[in-house]
Enzyme design. Structure first.
Site, PDB file in Angstrom:
ATOM      1  N   SER A 111       5.469  51.088  -8.980  1.00 27.11           N
ATOM      2  CA  SER A 111       5.466  50.611 -10.378  1.00 27.11           C
ATOM      3  C   SER A 111       4.079  50.779 -11.007  1.00 27.11           C
ATOM      4  CB  SER A 111       5.942  49.154 -10.454  1.00 27.11           C
ATOM      5  OG  SER A 111       5.000  48.277  -9.867  1.00 27.11           O
ATOM      6  N   LYS A 112       3.024  50.557 -10.234  1.00 31.17           N
ATOM      7  CA  LYS A 112       1.668  50.748 -10.780  1.00 31.17           C
ATOM      8  C   LYS A 112       1.410  52.237 -11.034  1.00 31.17           C
ATOM      9  CE  LYS A 112      -1.252  48.113 -11.349  1.00 31.17           C
ATOM     10  NZ  LYS A 112      -1.619  47.228 -12.502  1.00 31.17           N
TER      11      LYS A 112
ATOM     12  N   LEU B 210      -3.561  37.710   1.707  1.00 29.58           N
ATOM     13  CA  LEU B 210      -4.020  37.440   3.077  1.00 29.58           C
ATOM     14  C   LEU B 210      -5.169  36.421   3.161  1.00 29.58           C
ATOM     15  CD1 LEU B 210      -3.831  38.091   6.118  1.00 29.58           C
ATOM     16  CD2 LEU B 210      -5.591  39.838   5.727  1.00 29.58           C
TER      17      LEU B 210
ATOM     18  N   TYR C 198       5.808  47.918  -5.352  1.00 31.03           N
ATOM     19  CA  TYR C 198       4.635  47.544  -6.159  1.00 31.03           C
ATOM     20  C   TYR C 198       3.832  48.780  -6.537  1.00 31.03           C
ATOM     21  CZ  TYR C 198      -0.221  46.204  -7.041  1.00 31.03           C
ATOM     22  OH  TYR C 198      -1.478  46.094  -7.575  1.00 31.03           O
ATOM     23  N   SER C 199       3.448  49.583  -5.535  1.00 26.08           N
ATOM     24  CA  SER C 199       2.566  50.717  -5.854  1.00 26.08           C
ATOM     25  C   SER C 199       3.313  51.765  -6.673  1.00 26.08           C
ATOM     26  CB  SER C 199       1.930  51.307  -4.594  1.00 26.08           C
ATOM     27  OG  SER C 199       2.889  51.673  -3.641  1.00 26.08           O
TER      28      SER C 199
ATOM     29  N   THR D  29      -4.698  50.107  -8.977  1.00 25.36           N
ATOM     30  CA  THR D  29      -4.912  49.815  -7.561  1.00 25.36           C
ATOM     31  C   THR D  29      -5.073  51.092  -6.743  1.00 25.36           C
ATOM     32  OG1 THR D  29      -3.754  48.947  -5.626  1.00 25.36           O
ATOM     33  CG2 THR D  29      -2.365  49.702  -7.417  1.00 25.36           C
ATOM     34  N   ASP D  30      -5.760  50.970  -5.606  1.00 26.94           N
ATOM     35  CA  ASP D  30      -5.869  52.121  -4.697  1.00 26.94           C
ATOM     36  C   ASP D  30      -4.530  52.410  -3.999  1.00 26.94           C
ATOM     37  OD1 ASP D  30      -5.815  49.897  -3.014  1.00 26.94           O
ATOM     38  OD2 ASP D  30      -7.494  50.546  -1.767  1.00 26.94           O
ATOM     39  N   GLU D  31      -3.578  51.457  -4.077  1.00 27.10           N
ATOM     40  CA  GLU D  31      -2.313  51.646  -3.347  1.00 27.10           C
ATOM     41  C   GLU D  31      -1.502  52.813  -3.897  1.00 27.10           C
ATOM     42  OE1 GLU D  31      -0.098  48.245  -2.207  1.00 27.10           O
ATOM     43  OE2 GLU D  31      -1.893  47.064  -1.836  1.00 27.10           O
TER      44      GLU D  31
ATOM     45  N   HIS E 234       4.717  49.209   5.857  1.00 27.11           N
ATOM     46  CA  HIS E 234       3.310  48.773   5.759  1.00 27.11           C
ATOM     47  C   HIS E 234       2.344  49.958   5.769  1.00 27.11           C
ATOM     48  CE1 HIS E 234       0.417  45.442   7.429  1.00 27.11           C
ATOM     49  NE2 HIS E 234      -0.004  45.971   6.299  1.00 27.11           N
TER      50      HIS E 234
ATOM     51  N   ILE F 292      -7.809  38.030 -10.940  1.00 24.43           N
ATOM     52  CA  ILE F 292      -8.930  38.861 -11.421  1.00 24.43           C
ATOM     53  C   ILE F 292      -9.176  38.558 -12.896  1.00 24.43           C
ATOM     54  CG2 ILE F 292      -9.780  41.218 -11.746  1.00 24.43           C
ATOM     55  CD1 ILE F 292      -7.900  42.071  -9.451  1.00 24.43           C
TER      56      ILE F 292
HETATM   57  P1  NAD Z   1      -2.227  38.081 -10.332  1.00 25.85           P
HETATM   58  O1  NAD Z   1      -0.854  38.195  -9.783  1.00 25.85           O
HETATM   59  O2  NAD Z   1      -3.156  37.064  -9.777  1.00 25.85           O
HETATM   60  O3  NAD Z   1      -2.163  37.831 -11.908  1.00 25.85           O
HETATM   61  C1  NAD Z   1      -1.266  38.530 -12.736  1.00 25.85           C
HETATM   62  C2  NAD Z   1      -1.260  37.841 -14.088  1.00 25.85           C
HETATM   63  O4  NAD Z   1      -0.354  38.548 -14.952  1.00 25.85           O
HETATM   64  C3  NAD Z   1      -0.759  36.382 -14.030  1.00 25.85           C
HETATM   65  O5  NAD Z   1      -1.607  35.563 -14.808  1.00 25.85           O
HETATM   66  C4  NAD Z   1       0.633  36.454 -14.636  1.00 25.85           C
HETATM   67  O6  NAD Z   1       1.019  35.258 -15.292  1.00 25.85           O
HETATM   68  C5  NAD Z   1       0.478  37.606 -15.618  1.00 25.85           C
HETATM   69  N1  NAD Z   1       1.748  38.252 -15.922  1.00 25.85           N
HETATM   70  C6  NAD Z   1       2.699  38.675 -15.035  1.00 25.85           C
HETATM   71  N2  NAD Z   1       3.766  39.187 -15.708  1.00 25.85           N
HETATM   72  C7  NAD Z   1       3.461  39.115 -17.024  1.00 25.85           C
HETATM   73  C8  NAD Z   1       4.140  39.501 -18.212  1.00 25.85           C
HETATM   74  N3  NAD Z   1       5.363  40.075 -18.171  1.00 25.85           N
HETATM   75  N4  NAD Z   1       3.552  39.288 -19.402  1.00 25.85           N
HETATM   76  C9  NAD Z   1       2.317  38.707 -19.452  1.00 25.85           C
HETATM   77  N5  NAD Z   1       1.628  38.314 -18.381  1.00 25.85           N
HETATM   78  C10 NAD Z   1       2.195  38.514 -17.171  1.00 25.85           C
HETATM   79  O7  NAD Z   1      -2.853  39.546 -10.207  1.00 25.85           O
HETATM   80  P2  NAD Z   1      -4.357  39.990  -9.915  1.00 25.85           P
HETATM   81  O8  NAD Z   1      -4.546  40.039  -8.464  1.00 25.85           O
HETATM   82  O9  NAD Z   1      -5.265  39.216 -10.777  1.00 25.85           O
HETATM   83  O10 NAD Z   1      -4.281  41.498 -10.422  1.00 25.85           O
HETATM   84  C11 NAD Z   1      -4.552  41.814 -11.785  1.00 25.85           C
HETATM   85  C12 NAD Z   1      -4.376  43.304 -11.984  1.00 25.85           C
HETATM   86  O11 NAD Z   1      -5.257  44.012 -11.128  1.00 25.85           O
HETATM   87  C13 NAD Z   1      -2.977  43.813 -11.652  1.00 25.85           C
HETATM   88  O12 NAD Z   1      -2.639  44.803 -12.591  1.00 25.85           O
HETATM   89  C14 NAD Z   1      -3.107  44.413 -10.265  1.00 25.85           C
HETATM   90  O13 NAD Z   1      -2.185  45.455 -10.075  1.00 25.85           O
HETATM   91  C15 NAD Z   1      -4.534  44.943 -10.329  1.00 25.85           C
HETATM   92  N6  NAD Z   1      -5.230  45.006  -9.034  1.00 25.85           N
HETATM   93  C16 NAD Z   1      -5.267  43.906  -8.205  1.00 25.85           C
HETATM   94  C17 NAD Z   1      -5.971  43.985  -7.011  1.00 25.85           C
HETATM   95  C18 NAD Z   1      -6.062  42.802  -6.069  1.00 25.85           C
HETATM   96  O14 NAD Z   1      -6.541  42.963  -4.943  1.00 25.85           O
HETATM   97  N7  NAD Z   1      -5.637  41.610  -6.468  1.00 25.85           N
HETATM   98  C19 NAD Z   1      -6.618  45.179  -6.660  1.00 25.85           C
HETATM   99  C20 NAD Z   1      -6.536  46.269  -7.527  1.00 25.85           C
HETATM  100  C21 NAD Z   1      -5.856  46.168  -8.727  1.00 25.85           C
HETATM  101  O1  DAU Z   2      -5.309  47.509  -2.330  1.00 25.15           O
HETATM  102  C1  DAU Z   2      -5.222  46.791  -3.533  1.00 25.15           C
HETATM  103  C2  DAU Z   2      -4.046  45.845  -3.472  1.00 25.15           C
HETATM  104  O2  DAU Z   2      -4.415  44.804  -2.564  1.00 25.15           O
HETATM  105  C3  DAU Z   2      -3.672  45.261  -4.826  1.00 25.15           C
HETATM  106  O3  DAU Z   2      -3.247  46.280  -5.670  1.00 25.15           O
HETATM  107  C4  DAU Z   2      -2.569  44.216  -4.668  1.00 25.15           C
HETATM  108  O4  DAU Z   2      -2.303  43.610  -5.922  1.00 25.15           O
HETATM  109  C5  DAU Z   2      -3.028  43.163  -3.688  1.00 25.15           C
HETATM  110  O5  DAU Z   2      -1.980  42.254  -3.459  1.00 25.15           O
HETATM  111  C6  DAU Z   2      -3.469  43.802  -2.378  1.00 25.15           C
HETATM  112  O6  DAU Z   2      -2.327  44.321  -1.647  1.00 25.15           O
HETATM  113  P1  DAU Z   2      -2.188  44.134  -0.063  1.00 25.15           P
HETATM  114  O7  DAU Z   2      -0.779  44.257   0.315  1.00 25.15           O
HETATM  115  O8  DAU Z   2      -3.169  44.986   0.645  1.00 25.15           O
HETATM  116  O9  DAU Z   2      -2.701  42.586   0.035  1.00 25.15           O
HETATM  117  P2  DAU Z   2      -2.216  41.379   0.941  1.00 25.15           P
HETATM  118  O10 DAU Z   2      -3.244  40.302   0.810  1.00 25.15           O
HETATM  119  O11 DAU Z   2      -0.807  41.019   0.689  1.00 25.15           O
HETATM  120  O12 DAU Z   2      -2.302  41.980   2.413  1.00 25.15           O
HETATM  121  C7  DAU Z   2      -3.532  42.439   2.955  1.00 25.15           C
HETATM  122  C8  DAU Z   2      -3.245  42.974   4.344  1.00 25.15           C
HETATM  123  O13 DAU Z   2      -2.914  41.870   5.203  1.00 25.15           O
HETATM  124  C9  DAU Z   2      -2.058  43.914   4.412  1.00 25.15           C
HETATM  125  O14 DAU Z   2      -2.296  44.924   5.392  1.00 25.15           O
HETATM  126  C10 DAU Z   2      -0.899  43.017   4.867  1.00 25.15           C
HETATM  127  C11 DAU Z   2      -1.603  42.002   5.739  1.00 25.15           C
HETATM  128  N1  DAU Z   2      -0.999  40.645   5.734  1.00 25.15           N
HETATM  129  C12 DAU Z   2      -0.756  40.049   4.540  1.00 25.15           C
HETATM  130  C13 DAU Z   2      -0.204  38.783   4.478  1.00 25.15           C
HETATM  131  C14 DAU Z   2       0.080  38.131   3.145  1.00 25.15           C
HETATM  132  C15 DAU Z   2      -0.730  39.993   6.931  1.00 25.15           C
HETATM  133  O15 DAU Z   2      -0.990  40.537   8.020  1.00 25.15           O
HETATM  134  N2  DAU Z   2      -0.202  38.739   6.868  1.00 25.15           N
HETATM  135  C16 DAU Z   2       0.097  38.108   5.700  1.00 25.15           C
HETATM  136  O16 DAU Z   2       0.628  36.968   5.731  1.00 25.15           O
END
Ligand code: NAD
Ligand code: DAU
Length: 349
Positions: free
Chosen positions: A157-158, A194, A154-155, A129-131, A286, A12
């Protein structure tokens, strides 16, 4: 305005940084990122030469390093994205999540408190996150005011980090914003999640692992729509408020993966991709269903998602097809090791 973005080299983060650098030439966008397995400087290569962009490599939990950086370029706004973000990795190794997501956030809050004494024109923006709201049954939505009920490391810690942000607002008057968003997808997402994992397995004709029966529901949003919402809230969101960001697009995992298979076949002329779907042992604990009612004030500010699910999936598939070098660079030994730990025995049955 001097805007620091933590985690700007992640999924992101790189979209957000590109958006800010291009749309706000008067602002200075400064990224700090530890470049973990999920962070990749190549994600930011097309803004690397921009005059209003600077990158620093550091761990946000390293107070000395962060203080030195913030003394050099004092922030007016901090967009805090740096995190360990993958639920499955949090189940394998929770400690890393406490280090970055909890200690890292507190480290930044402490520094911001010292640096921003008596300033009200600044903001600490926590991207969450919504988690944190836990798991829904077949009915209902997460809304502003839904109580926190995190259920994975994860959730948890967030949620801890979000609570610390609010506590700093309440106790020390730190101006803050929090937004909680659903599942993002789009280009540059690390292929542990996923959608990119499915696309890579389609490209490499490998089994596509679906946990359980694929009936779990996630609420999907195209990453650029999330970025536009963050930008809107940064400029006009109420300080001290928590916003929900969502595109009202909840889908069952099996439907998401099946649609990806159909679109992949349409785009590439491949056949029978659906046959790659493989049901595997479920994720421990899950969460069943996420669905978000976006915050009314965000809608009043004029934000709407702009990218439909099919269009977003098409763009995402095309991006991975067009970027084999990016894929090769992230499918390293660490990735293969993780893949084997996560899926090896599950896929061998
Ligand atoms: P990501 O895992 O792709 O990227 C995380 C970034 O943080 C990486 O560039 C990593 O190098 C950096 N990082 C990790 N530990 C660090 C540290 N100790 N110091 C400095 N940098 C560090 O994550 P993302 O999917 O881009 O998510 C970004 C943010 O948005 C997160 O806070 C996540 O919780 C939140 N978020 C993600 C989603 C999603 O679906 N991906 C949804 C809602 C919220
Ligand atoms: O809801 C927001 C969150 O979405 C973010 O805060 C997280 O950073 C992000 O990783 C994501 O979490 P999920 O656990 O929902 O995402 P993931 O892509 O890992 O999984 C999406 C769904 O698919 C979940 O129900 C688990 C399932 N899954 C995932 C993987 C990786 C599978 O069925 N097979 C897989 O191999």
């Amino acid at each position: 305005m001097r805007i620091w973005v933590t985690g700007g080299a992640g999924f992101i983060g790189n979209h957000l940084v590109r958006h800010l650098v291009r749309n706000y030439p008067q602002d200075h966008i400064i990224v700090v990122d530890a470049l973990t397995y999920a962070g990749n400087l190549a994600n930011l290569s097309d803004v690397a030469e921009a005059p209003n962009y600077t990158f620093y490599k550091a761990d946000i939990a390293d107070a000395t390093a962060m203080e030195a950086l913030w003394q050099t370029h004092p922030p007016d706004a901090i967009l805090h994205l740096a995190a360990e973000s993958h639920v499955d990795r949090s189940i394998l190794s929770p400690r890393h999540f406490v280090h970055t997501n909890v200690l890292g956030t507190i480290t930044l809050l402490e520094l911001a408190r010292g640096l921003w004494k008596d300033r009200s024109d600044v903001v600490f923006y926590q991207v969450s996150t919504d988690e944190v709201y836990g798991s829904l049954s077949d009915e209902g939505f997460f809304e502003e005011g839904t109580p926190y009920d995190p259920r994975s490391p994860y959730s948890a810690s967030k949620a801890a980090a979000d609570h610390f942000v609010r506590a700093y607002g309440h106790t020390y008057g730190l101006p803050y914003l929090i937004s909680n968003c659903g599942n993002n997808y789009g280009p540059y997402q690390f292929p542990e999640k996923l959608i990119p994992l499915t696309i890579l397995n389609l490209m490499q004709r490998k089994p596509i692992p679906i946990y359980g029966r694929g009936e779990n529901v996630r609420d999907w949003i195209y990453v650029e729509d999330h970025v536009r919402a963050i930008d809107r809230l940064l400029r006009a969101g109420r300080r001290g408020h928590t916003y929900l960001i969502g595109a009202e697009n909840p889908r069952r995992n099996i439907d998401v993966v099946s649609r990806l298979c159909q679109l992949y076949d349409e785009i590439t002329g491949s056949q029978d991709s659906l046959s790659l779907i493989t049901f595997v042992t479920d994720r421990p604990g899950h969460d069943y269903r996420y669905a978000i009612k976006p915050s009314p004030h965000l809608l009043e500010l004029g934000w709407r998602p702009q990218v439909s699910f099919d269009e977003g999936l098409r763009q995402t598939i095309r991006w991975y097809l067009d970027n084999p070098d990016w894929i090769a660079a992230v499918q390293t030994g660490e990735y293969r090791h993780y893949y084997e730990m996560q899926y090896g025995s599950r896929l061998r049955g």
